[in-house]
Design a protein around this motif. Structure first.
Motif, PDB file in Angstrom:
ATOM      1  N   ALA A 234       1.396  -0.711   0.513  1.00 55.21           N
ATOM      2  CA  ALA A 234      -0.017  -0.160  -0.293  1.00 55.21           C
ATOM      3  C   ALA A 234       0.761   0.919  -0.272  1.00 55.21           C
ATOM      4  CB  ALA A 234      -0.669  -0.238   0.887  1.00 55.21           C
ATOM      5  N   THR A 240      -4.671   6.618   1.901  1.00 61.18           N
ATOM      6  CA  THR A 240      -4.992   5.067   2.151  1.00 61.18           C
ATOM      7  C   THR A 240      -5.508   5.372   3.442  1.00 61.18           C
ATOM      8  OG1 THR A 240      -2.696   5.146   0.954  1.00 61.18           O
ATOM      9  CG2 THR A 240      -3.582   3.530   2.601  1.00 61.18           C
ATOM     10  N   CYS A 244      -5.816  -0.601   3.357  1.00 61.30           N
ATOM     11  CA  CYS A 244      -4.748  -1.100   3.564  1.00 61.30           C
ATOM     12  C   CYS A 244      -3.731  -0.676   4.199  1.00 61.30           C
ATOM     13  CB  CYS A 244      -4.622   0.113   1.796  1.00 61.30           C
ATOM     14  SG  CYS A 244      -6.088  -0.209   0.756  1.00 61.30           S
ATOM     15  N   CYS A 267      -3.716  -0.280  -4.026  1.00 61.21           N
ATOM     16  CA  CYS A 267      -2.705  -1.261  -3.742  1.00 61.21           C
ATOM     17  C   CYS A 267      -2.627  -2.524  -4.820  1.00 61.21           C
ATOM     18  CB  CYS A 267      -3.003  -1.756  -2.223  1.00 61.21           C
ATOM     19  SG  CYS A 267      -3.856  -1.213  -1.477  1.00 61.21           S
TER      20      CYS A 267
END
Length: 356
Positions: A234, A240, A244, A267
């Motif tokens: 990730a 994010t 993740c 990802c």
């Protein structure tokens, strides 16, 4: 197994390359939707002006009256045709980008593999061997993506058409100024029209990146003699999601599909080379430099932690009620694959209420 600076740099280059390819497809879709609205806007202006003018006692015309209004039906007809054209364009754009993305798979994955081997192991012959992937398998991925796009286009068309029809039927609360009411109605119609764009963008981002992951998986499986599995990779930044962040660095066997990221997720799967000793190299292997997600998170300022996790999840992490590995949960989605998503806030609240 030795993920070093070179491996991380190549992974970053690949992410930038993939982002650029997806962003180009997105720009083309946005531009197509903007051009389409420019084409149909005059028909909507005329239809809305007529409906406002024919309204009585400050009430928006009924569904029956709208169905009999020629200008309104004309606006819906031209919009329907544009939506059909845009759905077709979405499919063409996504498939063109998918072919480009999957066509580069072998080169990028070979670079990632070689970067984890001792420098002494590198030869042109080795790179040539690793820079191969079954073209039939890649073709099958492209075809599956095409089939998926075709199935997603139909609800895209249906939902967009229905949203535009509902925009006309529901109308707006009429005020004393007809021009103000008409302008508000036109904005509503444009928003409904762009709802189709949002669906198209989700389809584009998700299917292109999924095709990239599937192609990478094919390459990894074909070179299982040098690979021990793959790692969920990730981008550890504020964009994010918690899921993740929680998945980053987890190891999976080669046969495990993935990453089974959420829609529009960014990802990727990092191939993990076997220990050098298993590959016949009598060389001391350096430790992996893959960043630890939990350690990286702890180094962030408080406001960024809160932005990533939200206040409830962050409280759960800080109090120990929410273990790091529980940040990500699997969700089943009808008509799509399973995916890993952030643990629901209500689940974290229940954890916080439980006695320690």
């Amino acid at each position: 197994m030795a993920i070093g600076h070179s491996t991380i740099r190549i992974a970053d280059e690949l992410r930038v390359r993939l982002d650029n390819q997806v962003d180009q497809a997105v720009r083309e879709l946005v531009q197509a939707w903007a051009r389409a609205w420019t084409q149909i806007e005059p028909a909507w202006e005329t239809a809305i002006a007529d409906l406002v003018a024919t309204s009585k006692a400050g009430r928006w015309p009924s569904a029956g009256q709208i169905a009999r209004a020629q200008t309104a039906q004309r606006a819906l007809q031209v919009t329907t045709q544009e939506i059909l054209n845009l759905a077709e364009f979405t499919g063409v754009t996504v498939m063109a980008t998918t072919r480009d993305v999957t066509g580069e798979t072998a080169m990028w994955q070979a670079r990632l593999l070689v970067s984890q081997l001792p420098a002494e192991a590198y030869t042109m012959e080795l790179f040539a061997r690793l820079n191969r992937v079954d073209p039939d398998a890649i073709g099958a991925i492209v075809e599956r993506t095409n089939t998926q796009i075709e199935s997603l286009r139909r609800p895209l068309e249906r939902h967009a058409r229905e949203a535009m029809r509902q925009a006309l039927v529901r109308g707006v609360a009429l005020g004393e100024n007809p021009r103000t009411a008409a302008a508000r109605m036109l904005r509503l119609a444009e928003q409904r029209f762009n709802g189709g764009l949002n669906r198209a963008l989700t389809i584009a981002r998700t299917e292109i990146i999924d095709a990239h992951r599937s192609a990478a998986a094919v390459h990894h499986f074909e070179h299982s003699d040098v690979l021990a599995g793959w790692v969920w990779l990730a981008k550890l930044d504020v964009r994010t999601c918690p899921s993740c962040w929680g998945q980053h660095g987890r190891r999976y066997p080669l046969e495990q599909p993935g990453p089974e990221d959420h829609q529009c997720g960014r990802c990727s799967r990092m191939p993990l080379v076997r220990p050098w000793s298993e590959l016949g190299f009598d060389i001391e292997e350096p430790p992996s430099l893959l960043p630890d997600a939990r350690a990286a998170f702890e180094e962030l300022p408080a406001y960024e932690k809160n932005r990533i996790m939200g206040p409830v999840r962050l409280q759960g992490i800080e109090t120990g009620a929410l273990p790091w590995e529980a940040l990500s949960v699997k969700r089943e989605t009808t008509g799509w694959r399973d995916s890993w998503v952030p643990v629901p806030v209500q689940d974290v609240r229940r954890r916080l209420l439980q006695p320690v």
